[in-house]
Enzyme design. Structure first.
Site, PDB file in Angstrom:
ATOM      1  N   ASP A  28       4.100   6.630  -1.656  1.00 44.36           N
ATOM      2  CA  ASP A  28       3.482   5.335  -1.950  1.00 44.36           C
ATOM      3  C   ASP A  28       3.576   4.402  -0.738  1.00 44.36           C
ATOM      4  OD1 ASP A  28       2.148   3.541  -3.482  1.00 44.36           O
ATOM      5  OD2 ASP A  28       3.820   3.078  -4.814  1.00 44.36           O
ATOM      6  N   ASN A  30       0.807   3.592   1.475  1.00 41.45           N
ATOM      7  CA  ASN A  30      -0.147   3.793   2.581  1.00 41.45           C
ATOM      8  C   ASN A  30      -1.009   2.555   2.790  1.00 41.45           C
ATOM      9  OD1 ASN A  30       0.789   6.375   2.744  1.00 41.45           O
ATOM     10  ND2 ASN A  30      -0.985   7.329   1.794  1.00 41.45           N
ATOM     11  N   GLY A  31      -1.476   1.995   1.668  1.00 38.01           N
ATOM     12  CA  GLY A  31      -2.346   0.819   1.738  1.00 38.01           C
ATOM     13  C   GLY A  31      -1.619  -0.357   2.379  1.00 38.01           C
ATOM     14  N   TRP A  33       0.969  -0.272   4.336  1.00 38.04           N
ATOM     15  CA  TRP A  33       1.238   0.039   5.760  1.00 38.04           C
ATOM     16  C   TRP A  33       0.029  -0.367   6.608  1.00 38.04           C
ATOM     17  CZ3 TRP A  33      -1.060   2.983   9.534  1.00 38.04           C
ATOM     18  CH2 TRP A  33      -0.284   3.310  10.654  1.00 38.04           C
ATOM     19  N   HIS A  45      -3.750   6.231   4.718  1.00 42.62           N
ATOM     20  CA  HIS A  45      -3.772   7.601   4.167  1.00 42.62           C
ATOM     21  C   HIS A  45      -3.788   8.628   5.300  1.00 42.62           C
ATOM     22  CE1 HIS A  45      -4.253   5.829   0.301  1.00 42.62           C
ATOM     23  NE2 HIS A  45      -5.513   5.482   0.441  1.00 42.62           N
ATOM     24  N   THR A  74      -4.265  11.060 -12.033  1.00 46.54           N
ATOM     25  CA  THR A  74      -5.455  10.948 -12.896  1.00 46.54           C
ATOM     26  C   THR A  74      -5.909   9.489 -12.950  1.00 46.54           C
ATOM     27  OG1 THR A  74      -3.903  10.954 -14.744  1.00 46.54           O
ATOM     28  CG2 THR A  74      -5.117  12.975 -14.370  1.00 46.54           C
ATOM     29  N   ASN A  76      -5.830   7.458 -10.316  1.00 53.99           N
ATOM     30  CA  ASN A  76      -6.365   7.036  -9.003  1.00 53.99           C
ATOM     31  C   ASN A  76      -7.896   7.011  -8.928  1.00 53.99           C
ATOM     32  OD1 ASN A  76      -3.659   8.460  -6.990  1.00 53.99           O
ATOM     33  ND2 ASN A  76      -3.939   6.388  -7.749  1.00 53.99           N
ATOM     34  N   TRP A  77      -8.575   7.593  -9.936  1.00 55.11           N
ATOM     35  CA  TRP A  77     -10.043   7.513  -9.943  1.00 55.11           C
ATOM     36  C   TRP A  77     -10.494   6.065 -10.072  1.00 55.11           C
ATOM     37  CZ3 TRP A  77     -12.339  11.783  -8.423  1.00 55.11           C
ATOM     38  CH2 TRP A  77     -11.799  13.027  -8.739  1.00 55.11           C
ATOM     39  N   ARG A 202       9.270   3.499 -10.570  1.00 55.67           N
ATOM     40  CA  ARG A 202       8.532   4.096 -11.688  1.00 55.67           C
ATOM     41  C   ARG A 202       8.347   5.590 -11.446  1.00 55.67           C
ATOM     42  NH1 ARG A 202       5.339  -0.685 -11.172  1.00 55.67           N
ATOM     43  NH2 ARG A 202       3.997   0.196  -9.580  1.00 55.67           N
TER      44      ARG A 202
END
Ligand code: FPP
Length: 248
Positions: A28, A30-31, A33, A45, A74, A76-77, A202
């Site tokens: 978790d 990446n965004g 960063w 990513h 599931t 992340n869509w 989580r």
């Protein structure tokens, strides 16, 4: 000793007899960063792939036989279409690029999750790499893609129910061992250690059944910054835990 040998060695403060058999990772941050550097999220990513590659190598070097990472849930869509598209293309591109090296390094790669709803070209790449590496005897590397823990459990229940209906399994034969054999992770030991980067506490629907007794390590470090030193810290923390599995 050359520098490559030095890199491959298990750090002296880690006990080689108490390493986890299986490490699971929620990659978790990446965004965040990327945002911290005023870069587009996708750059996070992209950088995350380099981090993952190094972690895989590190597990091999230090003798950890299984690594499972959460690449796409599931849920992340629900991200912007452009980001989802980028991720799907990234998985495909990385798989194609890294396959030869995985063969050389004897890596067995598996994708776990509901793979049928992934783009067809990615599904093809996945099947090809899984078939090609199926008899490799090195590290078991699993990539959870379009994965949801509850869905996996329901999927296992449906398969077992079907076998019962056909008279192939007796209801009283259903036990933990049998149940586990219907999970995507069948044949791989349950994770001993879960690492989650970027601070959230989580499970996020990741390996719900398999993680019943996993030790959880959460670090504030964002995934692209999770290097060998960070991994070493996580393992050291793990080795200092007293695992009781519900006993005294
Ligand atoms: C979470 O960070 C990261 C992801 C949803 C994608 C992870 C994927 C990779 C690192 C690529 C792996 C590639 C292969 C081939 C297995 P986030 O976007 O949720 O970060 P944020 O919480 O800061 O927004």
């Amino acid at each position: 000793m050359n520098s490559l040998t030095a890199l491959q060695q298990l750090p002296a403060n880690l006990d080689k007899h108490r390493l986890p058999n299986h490490v699971a990772v929620i990659m978790d941050g990446n965004g965040r960063w990327a945002k911290n550097r005023t870069l587009p999220r996708i750059m996070g990513h992209q950088r995350g792939v380099d981090t993952l590659k190094d972690l895989l190598r590190c597990c091999q070097d230090w003798g950890i036989p299984a690594l499972t990472v959460y690449a796409f849930s599931t849920e992340n869509w629900g991200r912007p279409e452009e980001e989802v598209k980028f991720l799907m293309t990234l998985f495909e591109r990385v798989l194609r690029r890294e396959l030869d090296e995985m063969m050389t390094e004897n890596v067995r790669i598996r994708f776990i999750g509901n793979l049928n709803s992934l783009p067809q070209s990615l599904q093809d790449e996945i099947s090809y790499s899984m078939d090609k590496t199926a008899t490799n005897s090195g590290i078991n590397f699993s990539v959870a893609t379009n994965y949801g823990g509850r869905q996996e459990i329901i999927n296992a229940c449906q398969k077992i129910a079907d076998q019962v209906k056909q008279g192939l399994i007796n209801v009283n034969e259903i036990n933990e061992k049998l149940f586990e054999s219907y999970l995507y992770t069948s044949g791989i030991p349950n994770p001993d250690l879960l690492i989650r980067t970027s601070g959230e506490m989580r499970l996020s629907n990741f390996l719900l059944w398999q993680m019943a007794y996993a030790e959880i390590y959460v670090t504030q470090t964002l995934w692209p910054d999770f290097d060998r030193t960070e991994f070493q810290k996580a393992l050291l923390d793990y080795q200092q835990r007293n695992r009781r599995f519900g006993k005294l």
